[in-house]
Design an enzyme around this catalytic site. Structure first.
Site, mmCIF file in Angstrom:
data_model
loop_
_atom_site.group_PDB
_atom_site.id
_atom_site.type_symbol
_atom_site.label_atom_id
_atom_site.label_comp_id
_atom_site.label_asym_id
_atom_site.label_seq_id
_atom_site.Cartn_x
_atom_site.Cartn_y
_atom_site.Cartn_z
ATOM 1 N N ASP A 107 0.836 -1.200 0.000
ATOM 2 C CA ASP A 107 0.000 0.000 0.000
ATOM 3 C C ASP A 107 0.870 1.249 0.000
ATOM 4 O O ASP A 107 1.518 1.558 1.000
ATOM 5 C CB ASP A 107 -0.909 -0.008 1.232
ATOM 6 N N ASP A 312 -1.856 5.503 -5.377
ATOM 7 C CA ASP A 312 -2.153 4.692 -4.197
ATOM 8 C C ASP A 312 -2.472 3.251 -4.585
ATOM 9 O O ASP A 312 -3.535 2.958 -5.123
ATOM 10 C CB ASP A 312 -3.337 5.295 -3.440
#
Length: 539
Positions: A107, A312
């Protein structure tokens, strides 16, 4: 570790240095290696890789450059898929003397490295066994004190985190040895701080991967602990530069620390654009067009329409501000009218249904054909860089045969989040030291875990809901899901405000009356004073 052919690592110069790694007699390595590095330094990475391969073929050798300077990299396999997992993950080996395998979501929108530990009272079933802290000789709990960045719980420094998707986790901090990649023992172990879950809920409870590995840049706040990414970069003996790359295929991919692998890249090479690595990885889109096949059509003209933009990998889809989202859908409808995009038809309320399930209006029926007839979405970034978003990335077949749905959604917050659906089929290079983002169309390697073929993942009808592990997304579906809770909360707050206001007003009126009574003279006294004041003076 000696990486495979085509690895590049960003060095002091703009182009950095490339190394084509293999095996050859030591006596030849110095001369041919020096020629290879000189060729690479003088050319762009794609041309350099081609030159090195030509040189290797001509000399009947593969060039071996010893791992030093900017050539030091580590890599690990990625697993996952947009539909079946809604995220990509890798494997870590944690602890000693017998490392334990832990699967973690990669992430770029957060910094926390954490996963469930054994005896967790509220953690879900995951791919790997919960980490046993007691079985690791190198594990150390982080004590309470001035260095504790969280709260103190039972003598341990503890943490809690809540994500925009509604999931939350709690646990205690500890430090231990961590190695990237379960199947590659040549990667070096580093000691880092991580979290031991004692509580998970919602998607963190139900996800298959054990935990999460945040790769976002560290906050520029004094006293904050180093992240796993910083600890890996500080191991300069094994990682040569503050660069990492993620190459995402339909299934799995490759994570590279210290550089990137040009052997995955297509002929178009790497497109570079400025990036600001501060809390998130910020990029700066300036325009958007529809391109081939067909004429170029302007979708977004001004950079101000995108708002703040981050990259992201913890967000499944790509989220666009309302004006951009609506304009893009309008232009797609115009381009694909009357079956112009390979015969595709926009789904209506009941036109794309099968087995009692129906697709929404942001899906297209392609009648068995792929999305190749759709136009490329071209995004222009600061510095004049143009990065293409191909239809096999912004459209995905999600459950219904022949129905392809858009992987970009409306963001009710005025911000752009370039998620997995924008990153897939690309090698996305985060050059933190150089403050630039590199993107190359790539044939990324595919990797599978056993879980891809069994259990819930194997069922064709199971499509995982998209995720968003950062705080920059507020899609209509998320708003709808939270609407009743928010309405109740705000109603309660409103009632409290009304009651407090009414009580304050009543008290003020009582106080005012009391004040007036305390200063008002008695009526009889006032009359006598008036008489005295009006009487003639006595001589």
């Amino acid at each position: 570790r000696r990486p495979g052919p085509g690895y590049c690592s960003s060095g002091q110069g703009r182009l950095g240095a490339c190394t084509l790694m293999g095996h050859m007699p030591e006596r030849c390595g110095a001369l041919v290696g020096a020629i290879a590095l000189a060729l690479c330094a003088l050319q762009p990475p794609a041309a350099a890789s081609a030159s090195l391969e030509t040189l290797a073929a001509a000399s009947a050798f593969l060039v071996t450059a010893k791992p030093s300077g900017a050539g030091r990299v580590e890599s690990a396999k990625l697993y996952g898929n947009i539909n079946k997992y809604a995220y990509y993950f890798t494997e870590l080996e944690v602890g000693s003397p017998k490392p334990q395998r832990v699967s973690v979501i990669v992430d770029t929108g957060s910094r926390l490295l954490a996963f469930p530990c054994s005896r967790c009272p509220h953690c879900g079933p995951h791919l790997d066994a919960a980490f046993d802290v007691d079985a690791s000789r190198s594990a150390r709990w982080e004590p309470c004190g001035d260095q504790c960045t969280g709260t103190c719980l039972q003598g341990k420094c503890s943490y809690s985190a809540t994500y925009s998707e509604g999931s939350s986790i709690k646990g205690s901090w500890f430090s231990d040895d961590v190695r990237l990649g379960e199947d590659d023992r040549s990667n070096a172990a580093v000691t880092t701080r991580m979290g031991c879950h004692t509580y998970e809920n919602n998607l963190f409870y139900t996800q298959l991967a054990n935990g999460i590995m945040g790769l976002a840049p560290r906050d520029a706040v004094a006293g904050t602990a180093p992240t796993i990414l910083q600890n890996l970069f500080q191991d300069s003996k094994h990682v040569g530069a503050e660069v990492f790359s993620m190459c995402l295929a339909t299934w799995g991919g490759q994570l590279t620390l210290g550089g990137y692998n040009t052997s995955y890249h297509e002929a178009s090479g790497i497109q570079w654009t400025p990036m600001r690595p501060s809390h998130y990885y910020f990029a700066f889109p300036e325009a958007m067009d529809l391109g081939d096949p067909g004429p170029t059509v302007e979708v977004v003209k001004y950079n101000s329409e995108f708002g703040v933009t981050i990259i992201d990998s913890g967000t499944t889809f790509t989220y666009l501000p309302s004006t951009v989202f609506l304009s893009l859908n309008e232009k797609l409808d115009q381009r694909c009218a009357n079956g112009a995009c390979g015969g595709a038809e926009r789904c209506t309320v009941d036109s794309c249904c099968s087995g009692g399930r129906c697709a929404d209006k942001y899906c297209w029926r392609l009648n068995g054909a792929g999305p190749g007839g759709f136009p490329v979405i071209s995004m222009r970034f600061r510095g004049g860089t143009s990065i293409d978003w191909s239809p096999d990335a912004y459209l995905h077949e999600r459950g219904l045969p022949g129905v392809w749905c858009q992987t970009f959604m409306e963001n009710n917050v005025f911000q752009t989040v370039l998620g997995i659906s924008w990153m897939v089929h690309k090698d996305v290079i985060f050059d933190i030291g150089g403050k630039r983002l590199g993107v190359a169309r790539a044939r990324c390697p595919q990797h599978h875990r056993d879980s891809d073929y069994g259990g819930i993942i194997q069922k064709a009808e199971v499509i995982m809901a998209p995720r968003s592990i950062n705080a920059l997304v507020s899609s209509p579906s998320q708003v709808a899901a939270l609407s009743w809770a928010r309405m109740g909360f705000f109603a309660l707050v409103g009632m409290c405000v009304v009651v407090l206001f009414a009580g304050g007003l009543l008290r003020w009126r009582c106080w005012t009356r009391a004040s007036r009574a305390s200063v008002m003279p008695d009526a009889g006294v006032l009359a006598s004073q008036l008489v005295e004041a009006s009487a003639p003076a006595q001589e």
